[in-house]
Design a protein around this motif. Sequence first.
Motif, mmCIF file in Angstrom:
data_model
loop_
_atom_site.group_PDB
_atom_site.id
_atom_site.type_symbol
_atom_site.label_atom_id
_atom_site.label_comp_id
_atom_site.label_asym_id
_atom_site.label_seq_id
_atom_site.Cartn_x
_atom_site.Cartn_y
_atom_site.Cartn_z
ATOM 1 N N SER A 187 0.826 -1.211 0.000
ATOM 2 C CA SER A 187 0.000 0.000 0.000
ATOM 3 C C SER A 187 0.858 1.257 0.000
ATOM 4 C CB SER A 187 -0.942 0.007 1.212
ATOM 5 O OG SER A 187 -1.905 -1.016 1.106
ATOM 6 N N GLN A 188 1.929 1.256 0.788
ATOM 7 C CA GLN A 188 2.785 2.444 0.840
ATOM 8 C C GLN A 188 3.554 2.633 -0.466
ATOM 9 O OE1 GLN A 188 4.588 3.819 4.575
ATOM 10 N NE2 GLN A 188 4.128 1.795 5.425
ATOM 11 N N PHE A 189 4.004 1.538 -1.085
ATOM 12 C CA PHE A 189 4.683 1.656 -2.377
ATOM 13 C C PHE A 189 3.722 2.160 -3.455
ATOM 14 C CE2 PHE A 189 8.037 -1.783 -1.275
ATOM 15 C CZ PHE A 189 8.806 -0.814 -0.643
ATOM 16 N N PHE A 190 2.495 1.625 -3.469
ATOM 17 C CA PHE A 190 1.517 2.063 -4.461
ATOM 18 C C PHE A 190 1.281 3.560 -4.338
ATOM 19 C CE2 PHE A 190 -0.575 -2.351 -3.861
ATOM 20 C CZ PHE A 190 0.390 -2.938 -4.667
ATOM 21 N N SER A 191 1.137 4.037 -3.099
ATOM 22 C CA SER A 191 0.857 5.452 -2.853
ATOM 23 C C SER A 191 2.058 6.334 -3.181
ATOM 24 C CB SER A 191 0.448 5.641 -1.387
ATOM 25 O OG SER A 191 0.239 6.993 -1.082
ATOM 26 N N ALA A 192 3.246 5.904 -2.789
ATOM 27 C CA ALA A 192 4.443 6.725 -2.968
ATOM 28 C C ALA A 192 4.806 6.925 -4.436
ATOM 29 C CB ALA A 192 5.624 6.106 -2.218
ATOM 30 N N PHE A 193 4.558 5.902 -5.274
ATOM 31 C CA PHE A 193 5.026 5.974 -6.661
ATOM 32 C C PHE A 193 3.906 5.885 -7.692
ATOM 33 C CE2 PHE A 193 8.582 4.151 -4.197
ATOM 34 C CZ PHE A 193 9.513 5.156 -4.414
ATOM 35 N N GLY A 194 2.656 5.901 -7.233
ATOM 36 C CA GLY A 194 1.543 5.854 -8.171
ATOM 37 C C GLY A 194 1.477 4.559 -8.957
ATOM 38 N N LEU A 195 1.921 3.449 -8.351
ATOM 39 C CA LEU A 195 1.909 2.155 -9.027
ATOM 40 C C LEU A 195 0.505 1.562 -9.029
ATOM 41 C CD1 LEU A 195 5.069 0.546 -7.370
ATOM 42 C CD2 LEU A 195 4.961 1.700 -9.576
ATOM 43 N N ARG A 196 0.229 0.731 -10.047
ATOM 44 C CA ARG A 196 -1.020 -0.012 -10.030
ATOM 45 C C ARG A 196 -1.015 -0.926 -8.818
ATOM 46 N NH1 ARG A 196 -4.265 -3.569 -14.595
ATOM 47 N NH2 ARG A 196 -5.703 -4.511 -13.090
ATOM 48 N N ARG A 197 -2.184 -1.117 -8.207
ATOM 49 C CA ARG A 197 -2.287 -1.857 -6.951
ATOM 50 C C ARG A 197 -2.240 -3.367 -7.214
ATOM 51 N NH1 ARG A 197 -6.853 -1.312 -4.370
ATOM 52 N NH2 ARG A 197 -5.966 -1.514 -2.281
ATOM 53 N N LYS A 198 -1.033 -3.803 -7.557
ATOM 54 C CA LYS A 198 -0.816 -5.192 -7.910
ATOM 55 C C LYS A 198 0.614 -5.562 -7.516
ATOM 56 C CE LYS A 198 -2.087 -6.626 -12.042
ATOM 57 N NZ LYS A 198 -2.084 -6.886 -13.504
ATOM 58 N N PHE A 199 0.791 -6.790 -6.999
ATOM 59 C CA PHE A 199 2.158 -7.246 -6.758
ATOM 60 C C PHE A 199 2.259 -8.739 -7.006
ATOM 61 C CE2 PHE A 199 0.187 -7.694 -2.592
ATOM 62 C CZ PHE A 199 0.786 -8.806 -2.008
#
Length: 421
Positions: A187-199
């Motif tokens: 969640s923090q990576f998605f928010s920090a870099f605008g990544l699609r919410r997928k891993f």
Amino acid sequence: MASPLKNFIHFFLICTIHFISSSTAKTSTRPKGLILPVYKDLSTHQYITEIKQRTPLVPVKLAVDLGAEFLWVNCEKDFTTSSYKPALCNSAPCKLSKSIACTTECYSAAKPGCTNNTCALFPENTIAPIQTSGSLGSDAIEVQSGAGSVTVPNFLFVCGSTILLDKLASGVTGMTGLGRAKISMPSQFFSAFGLRRKFGVCLSSTPSKGSIFFGEFDSSTAPLTHTPLLTNPVSLSSTKEPSAEYFIGVTAIHINGKAVHVNPALLSIKNDTGHGGTKISTVDKYTVLEASIYKAVEHAFVKELNVPRVRSVAPFGACFDSKKIGTAYSGPAVPTIDLVLQSKDVYWRIYGANSMVQVSKDVSCLGFVDGGVDSRTSIVIGGHQVEENLLEIDLKASQLGFSPLVYRKQICANFKFAAKA
């Protein structure tokens, strides 16, 4: 001839422009994906990753917990940093973490993990298991992207204590949570870099490096089967919040294509208690089955294998003379186990490499464990059964994609996550 003052001004302007351009480059370039290395510690069967944290940056080894809510690190020993910030009570980070406790007074000199008026959470070593109270704060972390390393200057985490390190692999000083929570690592990576919410997760069965990839990645080399992610409405720690763990809807179990008789009520999640259902875990070493399900699976597997049993080796029940079991491209030549999902045509197939465990030179056992009659979750798909499978957790679509790699083209140590343009 230029004066010393003019030379100084000229030099100062050049340095200022260089600093601004360098800072802009670091903050304006968004990575398409982030990647964490993961390896298996053979002495503990834990899956370990490493990040860099603090100022100055130091490497930090963490055990991976797929379903935990946040990152916690031991702050009691050798924790030195100049960039730590406590999360003050009632602040935005505290509300984001859903903290319901506040440390009003800390009885020692202020330091990471001990500051007044700081919101508290409860870090847990889910392997031991042990849980204590801890303080929420933030610090800088550095991780790898496709084009190098990137920094998150204020990554939220919880300061834990030394007691929490019990039974963790050597050198590990915390655990990272990948669960469905606002302050989990994804969640923090998605928010920090605008990544699609997928891993994506690909765990190696050897000490060789596997990977966790955050963002949109190309899985064309390993076509995925998809199934919905389910939400357990009751978490282990609270009856007011849904669980951060990842559940899927197993509706039946087949062995060699034949249905195993199990109580269908155990396969559903009870809305009032959260009991039942199927979840995926990187903390449990092997798949854990509720007692009646285990007995039915063990009986059907032994019948289909038709190889004489030998004395059991804890924690396993069904063990065999491995010399009497053949080999196939997918590992030991044993009956396939299918976890049937939303339809009979959608299933997670477990081949011999994932179903069997070689416990000695001549003995191999069915790698499933009896969880007893009071198990909270009826089926916990453990690490051994997850290894060499590519898992794609798509939080936006609320679905799990999965693909066995070792039986097709490659293994996790060789799989190359590639970010989509």
